[in-house]
Design a protein around this motif. Structure first.
Motif, mmCIF file in Angstrom:
data_model
loop_
_atom_site.group_PDB
_atom_site.id
_atom_site.type_symbol
_atom_site.label_atom_id
_atom_site.label_comp_id
_atom_site.label_asym_id
_atom_site.label_seq_id
_atom_site.Cartn_x
_atom_site.Cartn_y
_atom_site.Cartn_z
ATOM 1 N N LYS A 170 0.814 -1.207 0.000
ATOM 2 C CA LYS A 170 0.000 0.000 0.000
ATOM 3 C C LYS A 170 0.855 1.268 0.000
ATOM 4 O O LYS A 170 1.816 1.395 0.757
ATOM 5 C CB LYS A 170 -0.920 0.006 1.217
ATOM 6 C CG LYS A 170 -1.966 1.130 1.187
ATOM 7 C CD LYS A 170 -2.920 1.044 2.365
ATOM 8 C CE LYS A 170 -3.950 2.157 2.291
ATOM 9 N NZ LYS A 170 -4.896 2.112 3.432
ATOM 10 N N ASN A 171 0.496 2.195 -0.871
ATOM 11 C CA ASN A 171 1.143 3.504 -1.017
ATOM 12 C C ASN A 171 2.541 3.449 -1.622
ATOM 13 O O ASN A 171 3.097 4.486 -2.002
ATOM 14 C CB ASN A 171 1.238 4.261 0.325
ATOM 15 C CG ASN A 171 -0.119 4.585 0.904
ATOM 16 O OD1 ASN A 171 -1.066 4.833 0.172
ATOM 17 N ND2 ASN A 171 -0.212 4.563 2.223
ATOM 18 N N LYS A 172 3.124 2.250 -1.711
ATOM 19 C CA LYS A 172 4.522 2.159 -2.127
ATOM 20 C C LYS A 172 4.711 1.563 -3.520
ATOM 21 O O LYS A 172 5.375 2.168 -4.370
ATOM 22 C CB LYS A 172 5.321 1.304 -1.117
ATOM 23 C CG LYS A 172 5.292 1.813 0.313
ATOM 24 C CD LYS A 172 6.125 3.063 0.478
ATOM 25 C CE LYS A 172 6.196 3.494 1.944
ATOM 26 N NZ LYS A 172 6.924 4.750 2.120
ATOM 27 N N THR B 9 -6.506 4.744 -3.345
ATOM 28 C CA THR B 9 -5.167 5.177 -2.937
ATOM 29 C C THR B 9 -4.149 4.434 -3.770
ATOM 30 O O THR B 9 -4.056 3.204 -3.709
ATOM 31 C CB THR B 9 -4.923 4.884 -1.436
ATOM 32 O OG1 THR B 9 -5.938 5.530 -0.661
ATOM 33 C CG2 THR B 9 -3.561 5.409 -1.009
ATOM 34 N N PRO C 128 -0.445 3.216 -5.290
ATOM 35 C CA PRO C 128 0.958 3.038 -4.909
ATOM 36 C C PRO C 128 1.815 4.029 -5.684
ATOM 37 O O PRO C 128 1.442 4.457 -6.773
ATOM 38 C CB PRO C 128 1.254 1.600 -5.340
ATOM 39 C CG PRO C 128 0.315 1.343 -6.473
ATOM 40 C CD PRO C 128 -0.933 2.103 -6.144
ATOM 41 N N ARG C 129 2.968 4.385 -5.132
ATOM 42 C CA ARG C 129 3.817 5.373 -5.807
ATOM 43 C C ARG C 129 4.345 4.823 -7.135
ATOM 44 O O ARG C 129 4.442 5.541 -8.117
ATOM 45 C CB ARG C 129 4.984 5.772 -4.897
ATOM 46 C CG ARG C 129 5.939 6.823 -5.500
ATOM 47 C CD ARG C 129 5.169 8.108 -5.811
ATOM 48 N NE ARG C 129 5.951 9.043 -6.599
ATOM 49 C CZ ARG C 129 6.634 10.076 -6.115
ATOM 50 N NH1 ARG C 129 6.613 10.299 -4.810
ATOM 51 N NH2 ARG C 129 7.287 10.879 -6.907
ATOM 52 N N LYS D 205 2.817 9.503 -9.384
ATOM 53 C CA LYS D 205 2.714 10.902 -8.959
ATOM 54 C C LYS D 205 3.194 11.845 -10.057
ATOM 55 O O LYS D 205 2.554 12.873 -10.326
ATOM 56 C CB LYS D 205 3.533 11.128 -7.680
ATOM 57 C CG LYS D 205 3.481 12.572 -7.183
ATOM 58 C CD LYS D 205 4.269 12.750 -5.898
ATOM 59 C CE LYS D 205 4.233 14.223 -5.453
ATOM 60 N NZ LYS D 205 4.992 14.447 -4.202
#
Length: 908
Positions: free
Chosen positions: A57-59, A85, A87-88, A104
């Motif tokens: 998650k998020n990564k 949300t 992941p980067r 991003k």
């Protein structure tokens, strides 16, 4: 972790070829917690249940596949697009190719799997570093410096008896070879390939390889011995004295050999910026400079602030005026080939390199314009290229020998880069890099001890420019050798012990300028343009030169992360009565002025000297002096607790225990008291055991003290200095009023908008840690609390570290006060009393009320009511000096300096 360490760790992971654990090992290289990766391996926090996929998650959303890579990537991206949300990163690989996407920034990465180490910065967001920020820090230069730092450390460890000169020269030469093989000076990869092919893996024969290679590079091919090994035949003649001195034999190992090979194979030498790399390499060889390899260079924009007003704007303006006129362009072309430049504190050559590249670019632009003119004329004439700007126009002085070597190397790199640019932009203009050209003179030595005229000889009308960023070092931080340097450089200036180290460069430059048309531009600490140093230094400088341009104070930063910066000025000097226009820069604004004061405002060359009498003789200003000095070893002074205890035990002592206030007590709201006896009342208290004990302790302290203390033993019952206070109280009583005194802290934080001052009555003793102005009026306190006075204090007052140091003789006595009507004085006094009332009403200490609004870190605002009251006072005081007020503080200071000059002349 350094970027090269990340690269090497990823290389190790790829070499293992353990694809089942690859993604966990890869994440472990970055700042992903080990506990998180352990859970991921166990599937605890893997949000994907598809085989071969890892979703953290998020990564990261990772997929390994043996199917079509692009299709697999498309499928994963479709999944990610549906997530709330994201992941980067998306990372898809078949271990032959890698496709990655930054959700991003929308950046993509498509590379062979084995090239992943060289693109490790793509994933630096996991370390809190955005790629755009990393790119600004010149990653090629950082990588090169980091790899060379490793190599340098290994070789130093393996060769404890090697000389520093030998080690540094080896480093410079290897760097040149690596640059040369990547930029067409040598054949592509020639150096690294030969080293890999012809030396053993353990490095045992590498020294012999290096020795043979370096010795042949200094010999023309036709002059080489007939028995020269064939493998050396492809290496060209280099010259430039780079390989002139023999190689110092060194021990190499498998590790040092591999580090050299890695530097050749893993770095992009064609992307190197020589103006930055040089400073980084200097840091490599300086143990105390290794904390951040990116913090030792001056950024190009900052260098341009010096060289543009010094000469570049003039050259560029002449180019614009000459467009369309072949002869004028040729005159300019010839001119730029004759100018000479010197940086007398060149470090690793930043200023010289940027200047060289700017002039070479101007040379190219002139050639383009000349070609355009010839083409429009249609005459069929072809222009023959003859070089104009050459390295022998560039000179430098530097005390560090490695920095000198680095400067030469960086200039050669810059020359080659501009040669390539010339070749690409101008038809039939070829300028070979080899053999290397000689720079004018990069001299290793102490610039304050050398004769600059011998290093850069010149005639009266030669066009010469001196520039740079010489070292700043406050008087208290200088060692004995540096003090002697200043004495030597400053023409026996008796104040040399109190001047910043950079003063020596300004004096040397003024000496050089006085006999020529030379111009100079230096970056300097702003300490030499404010406070007592101005009067100590500038009258000597301005006998031989004048200020032709200046930047008012600003924060000088380079591009390095976490660089604290320092407050500086940029000052340009030219000969006296020069016809050049004078420019003042303030932030982004630039204006032409008639003359520039050493305080860097428009004005005369007058400097503020210490005055023992107030210059405002017609106004009858009260005397300002240090408060009362006890000279008691602390025995006259009581804390609040001691005071309360003594009063409860001996109530009869209340009238001789007075509140005792200095800078700290006043600003921070502390209470202290002092035993205050005089010649008339001390005998009636001598029998008190407390008083008797304290007087005896003071007497003992003075008996063991210096001459002043010993001379006052007989009066050990009273403060050492109190005469001025006693006289003023006597005058006040004769006039039937109680004395009020202004207290001015001797030291106050620069983080405040105003220095807090106040009024105290005659029952309060002002200590010697503050300045006292006895029998003072409220309007005078208002004048001293105004921004007008703050402008004066900032300009002419001294500094204790970075805080304001208030001096009666340098600040108060020199502060010009205009004639004030009774009405104006009353208006100022009422606004001042309002400020005092607000302080009482708001409560808290003055430190809390005035805050630290100017602090760089964690600023605290000034109390809004108090700030508004001060601003109202400022408006009235401003109008007292100038009916229509002021545009800014520079205008205020200019008027004050003008008033000061007039008052001094009238006094004479």
């Amino acid at each position: 972790m350094a970027i090269t360490e990340i690269e090497d760790k990823i290389s190790e992971i790829i070499d293992k070829k353990n694809y089942d654990t690859f993604i966990y090992d890869f994440l472990g290289v970055y700042d992903i917690p080990k506990a998180t990766i352990t859970k991921l391996k166990k599937g605890i926090n893997n949000l994907s249940d598809v085989a071969g996929e890892v979703y953290l998650k998020n990564k990261l959303y990772y997929k390994q596949t043996d199917k079509d890579l692009m299709q697999s990537f498309t499928d994963v991206k479709a999944k990610v697009d549906e997530l709330g949300t994201k992941p980067r990163y998306i990372f898809v690989t078949n271990f032959k190719e890698v496709l990655s996407y930054d959700t991003k920034t929308d950046d993509t990465l498509s590379i062979p799997f084995e090239r992943l180490p060289q693109k490790s910065e793509f994933f630096l967001a996991w370390n809190g570093i955005e790629k755009a920020d990393f790119d600004k820090e010149n990653p090629a230069d950082i990588r090169a410096a980091e790899r060379f730092a490793k190599l340098y450390d290994v070789i130093v460890k393996d060769n404890p008896n090697a000389t520093r000169k030998g080690l540094n020269l080896f480093l410079i030469r290897v760097l040149f070879c690596l640059f040369a093989e990547d930029t067409d000076i040598f054949e592509k990869n020639l150096f690294t390939t030969r080293l890999k092919e012809l030396t053993k893996i353990d490095g045992s024969d590498l020294d012999d390889f290096i020795c043979q290679l370096f010795s042949v590079l200094d010999v023309k091919k036709e002059d080489r011995p007939v028995d020269t090994p064939s493998w050396l035949a492809d290496f060209p003649y280099v010259d430039g004295d780079l390989f002139k001195d023999p190689h110092e034999s060194l021990k190499f190992t498998a590790k040092s050999r591999k580090l050299i090979i890695d530097a050749g194979e893993k770095l992009k030498w064609d992307q190197i910026n020589p103006d930055i790399l040089g400073s980084m390499l200097q840091a490599v060889a300086s143990e105390d400079s290794r904390s951040h390899l990116g913090m030792h260079y001056t950024s190009v924009p900052n260098i341009m602030k010096v060289i543009k007003p010094l000469f570049l704007d003039d050259l560029r303006n002449e180019f614009e005026k000459s467009k369309g006129n072949y002869k004028k362009l040729q005159h300019l072309y010839d001119r730029i080939g004759k100018i000479k430049f010197m940086d007398p504190a060149c470090g690793s050559g930043n200023f010289l390199i940027v200047t060289y590249k700017q002039l070479r670019q101007l040379e190219i632009d002139i050639l383009k314009e000349q070609n355009r003119i010839l083409a429009e004329e249609g005459s069929g004439k072809a222009m023959m290229y003859l070089p104009s700007v050459t390295l022998d126009q560039f000179y430098g002085i530097e005390i560090d020998d490695f920095a000198c070597d680095t400067t030469r190397l960086s200039l050669w790199i810059a020359e080659h880069q501009m040669n390539i640019k010339l070749r690409d932009e101008i038809n039939n203009a070829v300028r070979p890099t080899l053999p290397l050209q000689h720079a004018g003179a990069i001299v290793c030595g102490n610039a304050l001890r050398l004769d600059w005229k011998k290093i850069l000889p010149h005639k009266k009308d030669d066009e010469v420019y001196l520039f740079g960023n010489p070292p700043y070092l406050g008087a208290k931080k200088q060692n004995n050798v540096q003090k002697k340097d200043l004495l030597f450089a400053l023409d026996e200036n008796k104040k040399y012990k109190k001047l910043d180290y950079i003063s020596g460069w300004f004096q040397q430059a003024a000496d050089y300028i006085s006999s020529s048309s030379t111009l100079c531009g230096f970056v300097t600490t702003n300490s030499i343009t404010q406070g007592e140093q101005v009067n100590m230094l500038w009258p000597h400088i301005l006998k031989k030169a004048e200020i032709i341009f200046a930047y008012t104070s600003f924060k000088w930063k380079n591009n390095a992360k976490g660089n604290a910066g320092v407050i500086v000025n940029i000052i340009g000097l030219g000969k006296k009565k020069t016809e050049k226009k004078h420019y003042l820069f303030n932030g982004k604004s630039k204006r032409i002025v008639k003359h520039i004061s050493p305080y860097l405002v428009e004005g005369t060359d007058d400097t503020i000297a210490t005055q023992h009498k107030n210059i405002n003789q017609t106004i009858n200003m009260p005397i300002a002096a240090l408060g009362c000095l006890p000279l008691d070893g602390g025995n006259f002074i009581l804390s609040l607790e001691e005071y309360n205890f003594i009063i409860s035990k001996y109530p009869e002592l209340k009238n001789i225990l007075k509140e005792y206030i200095g800078s700290s007590e006043f600003i921070n709201g502390k209470k202290r008291y002092a035993i205050w006896l005089n010649d008339n009342n001390y005998k009636q208290f001598l029998n008190n055991p407390f008083i008797q004990k304290r007087i005896n302790l003071v007497k003992k302290f003075r008996e063991n003290g210096g001459k002043s203390a010993r001379d006052s033993v007989e009066t050990s019952y009273k403060f050492f200095t109190r005469k001025l206070r006693d006289e003023n109280i006597k005058q006040a009583k004769q006039s039937n009023f109680n004395m009020l005194s202004i207290i001015v802290p001797r030291v106050s934080s620069q983080n405040r908008l105003y220095v807090p001052m106040g009024l105290v009555n005659e029952n309060t003793i002002i200590s010697d840690s503050a300045t006292a102005i006895y029998n003072a009026s409220g309007w005078l306190l208002g004048l001293l609390e105004s921004n007008m006075h703050m402008v004066w204090l900032r300009a002419v007052g001294g500094r204790l570290k970075n805080d304001y140091r208030y001096s009666a003789s340098l600040v108060y006595n020199t502060f010009p006060v205009p004639k004030l009507s009774t009405r104006r004085k009353n208006e100022i006094e009422q606004l001042t009393l309002n400020i005092l009332d607000i302080r009482e009403e708001e409560g808290g200490t003055l430190a809390e009320l005035y805050g630290s609004p100017l602090a760089e870190k964690n600023p605290k605002p000034m109390n809004p009511r108090l700030l508004k009251a001060h601003q109202e006072l400022d408006e009235v005081v401003d109008r007292a000096y100038k009916a229509n007020g002021f545009k800014d503080d520079n205008e205020r200071l200019a008027l004050l300096l003008e008033m000061y000059g007039e008052k001094i002349k009238n006094e004479e």
